[in-house]
Motif scaffolding. Structure first.
Motif, mmCIF file in Angstrom:
data_model
loop_
_atom_site.group_PDB
_atom_site.id
_atom_site.type_symbol
_atom_site.label_atom_id
_atom_site.label_comp_id
_atom_site.label_asym_id
_atom_site.label_seq_id
_atom_site.Cartn_x
_atom_site.Cartn_y
_atom_site.Cartn_z
ATOM 1 N N CYS A 13 0.855 -1.185 0.000
ATOM 2 C CA CYS A 13 0.000 0.000 0.000
ATOM 3 C C CYS A 13 0.893 1.238 0.000
ATOM 4 O O CYS A 13 1.816 1.334 0.804
ATOM 5 N N SER A 28 -8.207 -6.346 -8.696
ATOM 6 C CA SER A 28 -7.993 -5.359 -7.648
ATOM 7 C C SER A 28 -7.056 -5.871 -6.562
ATOM 8 O O SER A 28 -6.874 -7.077 -6.390
ATOM 9 N N TYR A 30 -6.424 -5.060 -2.372
ATOM 10 C CA TYR A 30 -7.200 -4.504 -1.270
ATOM 11 C C TYR A 30 -6.362 -4.385 -0.010
ATOM 12 O O TYR A 30 -5.656 -5.311 0.370
ATOM 13 N N ARG A 35 -9.056 -0.096 4.443
ATOM 14 C CA ARG A 35 -10.289 -0.334 3.665
ATOM 15 C C ARG A 35 -10.256 0.430 2.341
ATOM 16 O O ARG A 35 -11.169 1.156 1.985
ATOM 17 N N ARG A 36 -9.152 0.203 1.609
ATOM 18 C CA ARG A 36 -8.982 0.820 0.294
ATOM 19 C C ARG A 36 -8.724 -0.241 -0.746
ATOM 20 O O ARG A 36 -7.963 -1.174 -0.522
ATOM 21 N N ARG A 37 -9.332 -0.042 -1.898
ATOM 22 C CA ARG A 37 -9.140 -0.952 -3.023
ATOM 23 C C ARG A 37 -8.417 -0.200 -4.138
ATOM 24 O O ARG A 37 -8.761 0.932 -4.470
ATOM 25 N N TYR A 38 -7.409 -0.873 -4.701
ATOM 26 C CA TYR A 38 -6.642 -0.330 -5.816
ATOM 27 C C TYR A 38 -6.966 -1.152 -7.064
ATOM 28 O O TYR A 38 -6.855 -2.376 -7.043
ATOM 29 N N VAL A 55 -13.825 1.507 0.760
ATOM 30 C CA VAL A 55 -14.709 0.346 0.850
ATOM 31 C C VAL A 55 -15.563 0.466 2.115
ATOM 32 O O VAL A 55 -15.038 0.754 3.193
ATOM 33 N N GLU A 59 -18.735 -4.269 2.057
ATOM 34 C CA GLU A 59 -17.743 -4.709 1.066
ATOM 35 C C GLU A 59 -16.488 -5.215 1.759
ATOM 36 O O GLU A 59 -15.879 -6.199 1.320
ATOM 37 N N HIS A 60 -16.079 -4.575 2.839
ATOM 38 C CA HIS A 60 -14.932 -5.050 3.613
ATOM 39 C C HIS A 60 -15.187 -6.470 4.116
ATOM 40 O O HIS A 60 -14.315 -7.343 3.982
ATOM 41 N N LEU A 63 -15.001 -8.914 1.151
ATOM 42 C CA LEU A 63 -13.636 -9.146 0.667
ATOM 43 C C LEU A 63 -12.805 -9.969 1.645
ATOM 44 O O LEU A 63 -12.077 -10.873 1.229
#
Length: 85
Positions: A13, A28, A30, A35-38, A55, A59-60, A63
């Motif tokens: 990250c 993606s 994660y 709680r960020r998606r790239y 996210v 969604e968290h 995932l």
């Protein structure tokens, strides 16, 4: 297109420098801590904080449950702090 395993070993990250979860079928990466998606576009990870997607709780949960169910491991294991640090 799957990411090269050697690339995955070094991807972190850009904000907290920690490991990511790679979801090849969703293109993606994660970060469950922030709680960020790239996104991965045309096989290229877009590792810019400003381009990441926040996210929500649902969604968290999805995932992290998917990662556990499918055995998706972090891109690397974080180093342990040295004694006396």
């Amino acid at each position: 297109m799957a990411l090269d395993p050697k690339l995955l070993e070094i991807l972190a990250c850009p904000e907290d420098k920690g490991p990511l979860l790679y979801f090849a079928d969703e293109d993606s990466l994660y970060n469950p801590r922030l709680r960020r998606r790239y996104a991965i576009t045309d096989g290229i990870p877009i590792m810019l904080v400003d381009e990441a997607t926040a996210v929500d709780d649902a969604e968290h949960t999805r995932l992290t449950a998917k990662a556990e169910a499918e055995g998706i491991k972090p891109t690397f294991e974080p180093a342990l702090p040295e004694a006396g640090s």
